[in-house]
Design a protein around this motif. Sequence first.
Motif, PDB file in Angstrom:
ATOM      1  N   UNK A  19       0.860  -1.191   0.000  1.00  0.00           N
ATOM      2  CA  UNK A  19       0.000   0.000   0.000  1.00  0.00           C
ATOM      3  C   UNK A  19       0.891   1.235   0.000  1.00  0.00           C
ATOM      4  N   UNK A  20       0.294   2.360  -0.325  1.00  0.00           N
ATOM      5  CA  UNK A  20       1.046   3.611  -0.329  1.00  0.00           C
ATOM      6  C   UNK A  20       0.128   4.773  -0.005  1.00  0.00           C
ATOM      7  N   UNK A  21       0.777   5.895   0.335  1.00  0.00           N
ATOM      8  CA  UNK A  21       0.118   7.179   0.535  1.00  0.00           C
ATOM      9  C   UNK A  21       0.889   8.181  -0.318  1.00  0.00           C
ATOM     10  N   UNK A  22       0.180   8.999  -1.059  1.00  0.00           N
ATOM     11  CA  UNK A  22       0.843  10.064  -1.812  1.00  0.00           C
ATOM     12  C   UNK A  22       1.150  11.217  -0.869  1.00  0.00           C
ATOM     13  N   UNK A  23       2.375  11.703  -0.914  1.00  0.00           N
ATOM     14  CA  UNK A  23       2.818  12.803  -0.081  1.00  0.00           C
ATOM     15  C   UNK A  23       2.684  14.113  -0.855  1.00  0.00           C
ATOM     16  N   UNK A  24       2.627  15.214  -0.130  1.00  0.00           N
ATOM     17  CA  UNK A  24       2.592  16.532  -0.773  1.00  0.00           C
ATOM     18  C   UNK A  24       3.891  16.768  -1.529  1.00  0.00           C
ATOM     19  N   UNK A  25       3.779  17.429  -2.670  1.00  0.00           N
ATOM     20  CA  UNK A  25       4.950  17.721  -3.485  1.00  0.00           C
ATOM     21  C   UNK A  25       4.819  19.123  -4.062  1.00  0.00           C
ATOM     22  N   UNK A  26       5.929  19.843  -4.135  1.00  0.00           N
ATOM     23  CA  UNK A  26       5.938  21.162  -4.767  1.00  0.00           C
ATOM     24  C   UNK A  26       5.993  21.053  -6.280  1.00  0.00           C
ATOM     25  N   UNK A  27       6.252  19.851  -6.785  1.00  0.00           N
ATOM     26  CA  UNK A  27       6.374  19.638  -8.220  1.00  0.00           C
ATOM     27  C   UNK A  27       5.035  19.165  -8.771  1.00  0.00           C
ATOM     28  N   UNK A  28       4.413  19.912  -9.658  1.00  0.00           N
ATOM     29  CA  UNK A  28       3.064  19.568 -10.123  1.00  0.00           C
ATOM     30  C   UNK A  28       2.979  18.262 -10.919  1.00  0.00           C
ATOM     31  N   UNK A  29       4.066  17.827 -11.525  1.00  0.00           N
ATOM     32  CA  UNK A  29       4.025  16.617 -12.356  1.00  0.00           C
ATOM     33  C   UNK A  29       4.735  15.424 -11.727  1.00  0.00           C
ATOM     34  N   UNK A  30       5.017  15.491 -10.426  1.00  0.00           N
ATOM     35  CA  UNK A  30       5.736  14.423  -9.736  1.00  0.00           C
ATOM     36  C   UNK A  30       4.893  13.912  -8.577  1.00  0.00           C
ATOM     37  N   UNK A  31       4.707  12.593  -8.544  1.00  0.00           N
ATOM     38  CA  UNK A  31       4.031  11.947  -7.415  1.00  0.00           C
ATOM     39  C   UNK A  31       5.105  11.462  -6.437  1.00  0.00           C
ATOM     40  N   UNK A  32       4.898  11.695  -5.146  1.00  0.00           N
ATOM     41  CA  UNK A  32       5.821  11.237  -4.115  1.00  0.00           C
ATOM     42  C   UNK A  32       5.095  10.174  -3.300  1.00  0.00           C
ATOM     43  N   UNK A  33       5.651   8.956  -3.297  1.00  0.00           N
ATOM     44  CA  UNK A  33       5.026   7.809  -2.657  1.00  0.00           C
ATOM     45  C   UNK A  33       5.723   7.486  -1.341  1.00  0.00           C
TER      46      UNK A  33
END
Length: 172
Positions: free
Chosen positions: A106-120
């Motif tokens: 499982x994962x949770x997406x973290x906040x990112x300052x980059x609009x086109x990057x997902x942080x897992x």
Amino acid sequence: MKKYISIALTSLLALTMFSCTKKADIAGIEPKLPNLQLSSLGYQQSSPFSLTTVLQLNFGATAKVPVGKFTIEILDGTAVVSTVTFPSWSGNDASSTAKVVNHSISYILQDSNYPNVQVYSGSILLSLSKLNLAFDKTYSVRASAYSATGDLVSKMTQSSFFKTIPAPVVPK
């Protein structure tokens, strides 16, 4: 007098050095980030483990592309002892059934300052009893993250990652 002037100049220099704020050049940095990258792999439990342990692995990753399957390989030296394949980054592994869950991710997406990057930020539950492991051995782990198209892969290997305890002594 020189001492006080020196202190005043040093203080002024320190204030100007640390009072500035610098903003990241998001538009300039984002294109340079990898399309898919595992960034961390670890656990918080105390090793060694019995073969009945459910080991929780934690991982971090970034992706600019849709993600696909995720694999975990357990290594004894360089030999692959067991492979766990997750069809996606959320759910059970390919060997699980509707009634029996062997391993899960499982994962949770973290906040990112980059609009086109997902942080897992993710976790994987591995049932050590389902991995063909031996007593009193040290194993390495290789994680592989795949893009949805399968053409991008990011691998991370942790050598001597965990140890199993010796076999229980059976009284005679």
